[in-house]
Motif scaffolding. Structure first.
Motif, PDB file in Angstrom:
ATOM      1  N   SER A 108       0.826  -1.210   0.000  1.00 35.92           N
ATOM      2  CA  SER A 108       0.000   0.000   0.000  1.00 35.92           C
ATOM      3  C   SER A 108       0.857   1.256   0.000  1.00 35.92           C
ATOM      4  O   SER A 108       0.331   2.369  -0.008  1.00 35.92           O
ATOM      5  N   VAL A 109       2.193   1.086  -0.002  1.00 31.75           N
ATOM      6  CA  VAL A 109       3.081   2.223   0.281  1.00 31.75           C
ATOM      7  C   VAL A 109       2.925   3.390  -0.688  1.00 31.75           C
ATOM      8  O   VAL A 109       3.018   4.546  -0.278  1.00 31.75           O
ATOM      9  N   GLY A 110       2.677   3.107  -1.970  1.00 31.11           N
ATOM     10  CA  GLY A 110       2.550   4.216  -2.914  1.00 31.11           C
ATOM     11  C   GLY A 110       1.387   5.126  -2.541  1.00 31.11           C
ATOM     12  O   GLY A 110       1.476   6.351  -2.619  1.00 31.11           O
ATOM     13  N   GLY A 111       0.291   4.516  -2.089  1.00 26.69           N
ATOM     14  CA  GLY A 111      -0.856   5.297  -1.649  1.00 26.69           C
ATOM     15  C   GLY A 111      -0.592   5.990  -0.325  1.00 26.69           C
ATOM     16  O   GLY A 111      -0.874   7.176  -0.153  1.00 26.69           O
ATOM     17  N   SER A 112      -0.005   5.249   0.617  1.00 30.07           N
ATOM     18  CA  SER A 112       0.309   5.837   1.924  1.00 30.07           C
ATOM     19  C   SER A 112       1.246   7.026   1.770  1.00 30.07           C
ATOM     20  O   SER A 112       1.101   8.039   2.463  1.00 30.07           O
ATOM     21  N   THR A 113       2.206   6.889   0.867  1.00 30.68           N
ATOM     22  CA  THR A 113       3.178   7.964   0.666  1.00 30.68           C
ATOM     23  C   THR A 113       2.464   9.225   0.177  1.00 30.68           C
ATOM     24  O   THR A 113       2.757  10.336   0.641  1.00 30.68           O
ATOM     25  N   ALA A 114       1.523   9.051  -0.745  1.00 30.48           N
ATOM     26  CA  ALA A 114       0.766  10.204  -1.243  1.00 30.48           C
ATOM     27  C   ALA A 114      -0.012  10.858  -0.103  1.00 30.48           C
ATOM     28  O   ALA A 114      -0.099  12.091  -0.020  1.00 30.48           O
ATOM     29  N   ILE A 115      -0.558  10.034   0.777  1.00 34.33           N
ATOM     30  CA  ILE A 115      -1.362  10.567   1.885  1.00 34.33           C
ATOM     31  C   ILE A 115      -0.471  11.308   2.881  1.00 34.33           C
ATOM     32  O   ILE A 115      -0.812  12.402   3.347  1.00 34.33           O
ATOM     33  N   VAL A 116       0.691  10.734   3.195  1.00 31.60           N
ATOM     34  CA  VAL A 116       1.631  11.415   4.100  1.00 31.60           C
ATOM     35  C   VAL A 116       2.106  12.716   3.445  1.00 31.60           C
ATOM     36  O   VAL A 116       2.174  13.773   4.087  1.00 31.60           O
ATOM     37  N   ALA A 117       2.398  12.643   2.143  1.00 33.41           N
ATOM     38  CA  ALA A 117       2.864  13.835   1.422  1.00 33.41           C
ATOM     39  C   ALA A 117       1.786  14.920   1.460  1.00 33.41           C
ATOM     40  O   ALA A 117       2.075  16.097   1.686  1.00 33.41           O
ATOM     41  N   ALA A 118       0.526  14.518   1.265  1.00 34.65           N
ATOM     42  CA  ALA A 118      -0.565  15.490   1.315  1.00 34.65           C
ATOM     43  C   ALA A 118      -0.629  16.157   2.686  1.00 34.65           C
ATOM     44  O   ALA A 118      -0.906  17.357   2.801  1.00 34.65           O
ATOM     45  N   SER A 119      -0.324  15.386   3.743  1.00 34.94           N
ATOM     46  CA  SER A 119      -0.409  15.948   5.096  1.00 34.94           C
ATOM     47  C   SER A 119       0.638  17.038   5.326  1.00 34.94           C
ATOM     48  O   SER A 119       0.444  17.916   6.167  1.00 34.94           O
ATOM     49  N   TYR A 120       1.743  16.998   4.576  1.00 41.60           N
ATOM     50  CA  TYR A 120       2.732  18.083   4.678  1.00 41.60           C
ATOM     51  C   TYR A 120       2.082  19.419   4.300  1.00 41.60           C
ATOM     52  O   TYR A 120       2.396  20.455   4.862  1.00 41.60           O
ATOM     53  N   VAL A 121       1.161  19.372   3.319  1.00 43.15           N
ATOM     54  CA  VAL A 121       0.493  20.587   2.845  1.00 43.15           C
ATOM     55  C   VAL A 121      -0.791  20.848   3.631  1.00 43.15           C
ATOM     56  O   VAL A 121      -1.058  21.973   4.048  1.00 43.15           O
ATOM     57  N   GLN A 122      -1.582  19.793   3.853  1.00 42.90           N
ATOM     58  CA  GLN A 122      -2.866  19.956   4.564  1.00 42.90           C
ATOM     59  C   GLN A 122      -2.675  20.461   5.990  1.00 42.90           C
ATOM     60  O   GLN A 122      -3.576  21.052   6.572  1.00 42.90           O
ATOM     61  N   SER A 123      -1.491  20.226   6.571  1.00 45.69           N
ATOM     62  CA  SER A 123      -1.184  20.713   7.919  1.00 45.69           C
ATOM     63  C   SER A 123      -0.890  22.206   7.922  1.00 45.69           C
ATOM     64  O   SER A 123      -0.815  22.820   8.981  1.00 45.69           O
TER      65      SER A 123
ATOM     66  N   ALA B 297      11.800   8.818  15.313  1.00 41.11           N
ATOM     67  CA  ALA B 297      11.668  10.269  15.478  1.00 41.11           C
ATOM     68  C   ALA B 297      10.914  10.860  14.287  1.00 41.11           C
ATOM     69  O   ALA B 297      10.165  11.825  14.426  1.00 41.11           O
ATOM     70  N   TRP B 298      11.102  10.253  13.105  1.00 43.44           N
ATOM     71  CA  TRP B 298      10.378  10.720  11.918  1.00 43.44           C
ATOM     72  C   TRP B 298       8.932  10.222  11.922  1.00 43.44           C
ATOM     73  O   TRP B 298       8.068  10.823  11.314  1.00 43.44           O
ATOM     74  N   ALA B 299       8.684   9.109  12.609  1.00 45.15           N
ATOM     75  CA  ALA B 299       7.292   8.674  12.815  1.00 45.15           C
ATOM     76  C   ALA B 299       6.574   9.720  13.664  1.00 45.15           C
ATOM     77  O   ALA B 299       5.408  10.045  13.423  1.00 45.15           O
ATOM     78  N   LEU B 300       7.298  10.258  14.658  1.00 42.98           N
ATOM     79  CA  LEU B 300       6.735  11.342  15.469  1.00 42.98           C
ATOM     80  C   LEU B 300       6.410  12.536  14.571  1.00 42.98           C
ATOM     81  O   LEU B 300       5.346  13.149  14.697  1.00 42.98           O
ATOM     82  N   TYR B 301       7.286  12.844  13.635  1.00 43.65           N
ATOM     83  CA  TYR B 301       7.045  13.974  12.737  1.00 43.65           C
ATOM     84  C   TYR B 301       5.771  13.748  11.916  1.00 43.65           C
ATOM     85  O   TYR B 301       4.936  14.647  11.774  1.00 43.65           O
ATOM     86  N   GLU B 302       5.623  12.524  11.380  1.00 48.76           N
ATOM     87  CA  GLU B 302       4.421  12.218  10.585  1.00 48.76           C
ATOM     88  C   GLU B 302       3.160  12.398  11.433  1.00 48.76           C
ATOM     89  O   GLU B 302       2.160  12.966  10.976  1.00 48.76           O
ATOM     90  N   ALA B 303       3.217  11.936  12.677  1.00 47.67           N
ATOM     91  CA  ALA B 303       2.055  12.056  13.570  1.00 47.67           C
ATOM     92  C   ALA B 303       1.810  13.518  13.950  1.00 47.67           C
ATOM     93  O   ALA B 303       0.662  13.956  14.069  1.00 47.67           O
ATOM     94  N   TRP B 304       2.895  14.253  14.137  1.00 44.31           N
ATOM     95  CA  TRP B 304       2.778  15.687  14.470  1.00 44.31           C
ATOM     96  C   TRP B 304       2.040  16.421  13.345  1.00 44.31           C
ATOM     97  O   TRP B 304       1.176  17.267  13.603  1.00 44.31           O
ATOM     98  N   LEU B 305       2.325  16.066  12.085  1.00 46.13           N
ATOM     99  CA  LEU B 305       1.608  16.671  10.952  1.00 46.13           C
ATOM    100  C   LEU B 305       0.120  16.321  11.011  1.00 46.13           C
ATOM    101  O   LEU B 305      -0.737  17.171  10.753  1.00 46.13           O
ATOM    102  N   LYS B 306      -0.191  15.054  11.330  1.00 46.99           N
ATOM    103  CA  LYS B 306      -1.596  14.621  11.429  1.00 46.99           C
ATOM    104  C   LYS B 306      -2.336  15.452  12.470  1.00 46.99           C
ATOM    105  O   LYS B 306      -3.510  15.785  12.295  1.00 46.99           O
TER     106      LYS B 306
END
Lengths: 387, 352
Positions: free
Chosen positions: A87-102, B87-96
């Motif tokens: 699922s990583v390709g999809g998860s990566t897109a979702i994590v990447a989106a969170s960089y902006v959505q945050s 530590a980067w897992a923490l970063y991902e969660a912090w963004l969430k």
């Protein structure tokens, strides 16, 4: 609250068995440059890079993002590496989106890739785990018994899988980037192909591909100024459950059902078959189309195969809900990228950029990926409209 | 950015070899401990879970899938994984949490490095075409870095030994540390070199173990009624992979991250720096502009025990726990990845 974000650029390599002409870095950069060009941007416009791929053993490089920093113009910027199995390709897109959505970043690059020819995925998937029984089955061997159980429960005709294999290859013949190009494929040819894992025949399985997919995701202000149409991210969700536990429903996993409900609620989808115009769903083995049609609520339980057999999911037959107009995983499978390709192809449909495999007037589309023992899910819904 | 609270942290002992213990057995005790600290029962009681691990440490694909078994993810949970330090897992969660998709998150990192020869294994982290085939291991790279600093006169071998002596001494008070002792720098300098100019004690040990943390919004922490430390800023940066293109006596990516989170905007009482080799602590201290009034690595740091993929999150947890216990009001935690400090994460923590 989450900020609006949109896909403003997509870049994909040509998918093929072996990309001998490029290094891993060269291949990844090819997709990234394609996305930048599509978005009318340069490297300096990118605030961070989020990269995803399946197990490092697929190429034999530990944490390859460290080495890919230079190729992805990331020196001095943030780089994050996601790994959630298939699922990583999809998860990566979702994590990447969170960089902006945050609201923390304005515009980021996300890339997923696999260069399977560097290693042997079958081996990398089946090497013995310490303290666990060694299955030595590969993905097809793992999923075949689950498919047989689906066939038993649903009384599906034996050729529903064959129909999917033909349909997705006819779609792929419209997509110049697709790995397998089989415009003349027939039901008989699929049926006559060697049986690999009963009931999966050779032509009912995905290929092993090299390739990369990249997207640029931007915030509302920048997306509005983008030269081409943005694909607005209307919902994104992930779910996980363990590989095995007593009473686990493996044919119709709960994590997939929950994930779909979550993403539909965010995107205001009440009836996925009616409210979506098309979907790019992770179908690496033919029978997973009817199974996921049910899991994702496009059909009642036990009735997914009827949709498949009726041609409803076929672009070439004019179906009302085309699945995998790009040809899907059955045509191209660079594993780590396959999920992101689904997400990116959904975006291309609603941007009107899908070329010969464009679904006419597509406004809302879904991207889907799954991984592990059908236990990790990521999904998003994108639309040409903000809300 | 909204403030995010750290409400719970637990780490296992750093052990050279966890023997037949598998990932689930390493992870479950620290999960139970953070659930207890927070007053919750399971992973279903938080909104998001994210972990960090690396398949090559234990030598099999999908180490993190075994990790999911430790979570009891039935019913299914919202979960993700980074092939990085936690530590980067923490970063991902912090963004969430920043985007409002989660109010709370569970993080864990684990590593079982004992099955292989870690320094050699990590050589396969290098450019696969030009560097990995040379099998340059992590210690050789670090030795090169130390050599450039010694040759330029920026540090002496005694400076490096001082770092180690302080780490080992500090570790005497850390029940989780693997290496501890009251040797002086002078004692340490009597030892032979291992990979010149490094002595064995200049290198972090190899450890098995795990750590876990729970973070949440301030509102949620108040609702749970638990004491907490606040993440005021967190940033991570990477720099070129090509050692020859870098000034190895500096950590430019740490400098950028430290600037972004405002390390210098106040007094830093305590800092936990992920320096796997003694001279790297000196580089990091300089990159973050830390003065002699900052207590560095009171836990003993990773020279006293280094659970790869967990150590970075543990640095953050160590600082958070000191703030929660009232031993400090403002602290800095740092995590690293890659050869010669290629990638770095910096966070500033404060008391409420």
């Amino acid at each position: 609250m989450a900020q609006l974000a949109a896909v403003v650029g997509v870049g994909q390599t040509k998918y093929k068995t072996k990309r001998k002409d490029v290094s891993i870095a060269g291949m990844v950069r090819e997709a990234a440059v394609g996305a930048l060009e599509d978005a009318g941007l340069t490297w300096k416009d990118i605030d961070a890079v989020i990269i995803g791929k399946a197990p490092d053993m697929f190429e034999g490089v530990i944490m390859p993002e460290l080495y890919l920093t230079d190729a992805l113009g990331c020196n001095g910027k943030p780089m994050l590496r996601v790994h959630t199995a298939g699922s990583v390709g999809g998860s990566t897109a979702i994590v990447a989106a969170s960089y902006v959505q945050s609201g923390v970043f304005k515009r980021i690059l996300t890339v997923s890739f696999e260069k399977q020819s560097e290693s042997n995925a079958m081996w990398a998937l089946s090497n013995p785990q310490p303290f666990s029984p060694h299955l030595n089955a590969g993905a097809g061997g793992y999923f075949a018994p689950i498919i047989r159980e689906y066939m038993r429960r649903s009384n599906a005709p034996y050729d529903a899988g064959i129909k999917v294999a033909v349909k997705d290859r006819l779609h792929g013949a419209k997509n110049p980037l697709a790995h397998l190009q089989l415009p003349e494929i027939s039901m008989k040819e699929v049926e006559d192909s060697p049986m690999l894992w009963e009931p999966l025949r050779f032509l009912e399985a995905c290929p092993s591909s090299d390739g990369a997919c990249a997207m640029i995701i931007a915030n509302e202000e920048l997306a509005t100024k983008s030269p081409r149409k943005p694909a607005w991210i209307r919902g994104a969700a992930m779910r996980s459950e363990p590989t095995m536990y007593a009473g686990r429903e493996q044919v119709n996993p709960q994590a997939g059902i929950d994930c779909a409900k979550d993403v539909y609620a965010q995107a205001g989808i009440h009836n996925p078959r009616k409210d979506l115009d098309c979907a790019e769903i992770y179908v690496p083995f033919s029978w997973y189309e009817p199974m996921w049609l049910e899991n994702l609520g496009f059909a009642d339980v036990g009735k997914g195969w009827e949709l498949t057999m009726s041609g409803a999911t076929s672009l070439t037959e004019g179906g009302d809900i085309p699945w995998n107009p790009s040809g899907g995983v059955l045509c191209s499978n660079p594993i780590g990228a396959s999920g992101m390709i689904r997400f990116a192809e959904a975006a291309q449909q609603v941007r009107g950029e899908a070329g010969a495999h464009q679904v006419d007037g597509a406004k809302t589309a879904m991207g889907h990926a799954y991984g592990g023992g059908a236990q990790f899910y990521s999904m998003w819904v994108v639309s040409s409209e903000k809300a | 950015m909204r403030d995010v609270a750290i409400v719970a942290f637990a780490q296992s002992n750093c052990q050279r070899d966890a023997g037949a213990q598998n990932e689930v057995e390493l992870i479950m005790p620290v999960l139970s401990e953070v659930f207890k600290q927070t007053g919750i029962k399971s992973a279903q009681d938080v909104d998001f879970t994210c972990s960090g691990s690396c398949d090559y440490q234990q030598g099999a694909a999908f180490a993190f899938v075994a990790g999911v078994d430790a979570l009891g993810a039935v019913p299914p949970i919202k979960e993700s994984h980074v092939e990085m330090d936690a530590a980067w897992a923490l970063y991902e969660a912090w963004l969430k949490i920043q985007m409002g998709h989660a109010e709370s998150a569970l993080l864990y990192g684990f590593g079982k490095s004992s099955p292989g020869e870690l320094p050699i294994v990590l050589s396969q982290q290098l450019d696969p075409y030009y560097l990995a085939p040379l099998w340059v291991d992590t210690i050789a790279f670090a030795a090169m870095q130390a050599r450039t600093m010694l040759d330029s006169g920026e540090i002496t071998e005694a400076d490096m030994a001082e770092v180690v002596a302080r780490s080992r001494n500090n570790a005497l008070a850390n029940p989780h540390a693997q290496l501890k002792g009251d040797q002086t720098a002078a004692d340490l300098l009597k030892e032979a070199t291992y990979v010149s100019p490094l002595r064995l004690h200049d290198c972090c040990p190899i450890s098995d173990g795990a750590c876990a943390m729970i973070i949440c919004t301030i509102e949620k922490a108040e609702e749970w009624g638990k004491p907490y430390a606040i993440i005021k800023g967190i940033d991570h940066r990477i720099e070129t992979h090509h050692i020859g293109s870098r000034d190895l006596s500096r950590s430019v990516s740490t400098e950028i991250a430290g600037e972004a989170v405002g390390v210098k905007n106040g007094k830093v009482d305590v800092a936990e720096l992920y320096a796997p080799f003694s001279h790297q602590e000196i580089i990091l201290k300089k990159a973050l502009g830390l003065g002699d009034d900052t207590v560095i690595n009171p836990s003993g740091g990773v020279l006293a025990g280094n659970v790869m993929m967990a150590s970075g999150l543990s640095r953050i947890g160590e600082v958070a726990m000191r703030i929660i216990r009232g031993e400090a009001t403002r602290g800095v935690a740092h995590a690293t990845s890659g050869p010669c400090l290629q990638q770095n994460l910096v966070t500033v923590l404060e008391a409420k």
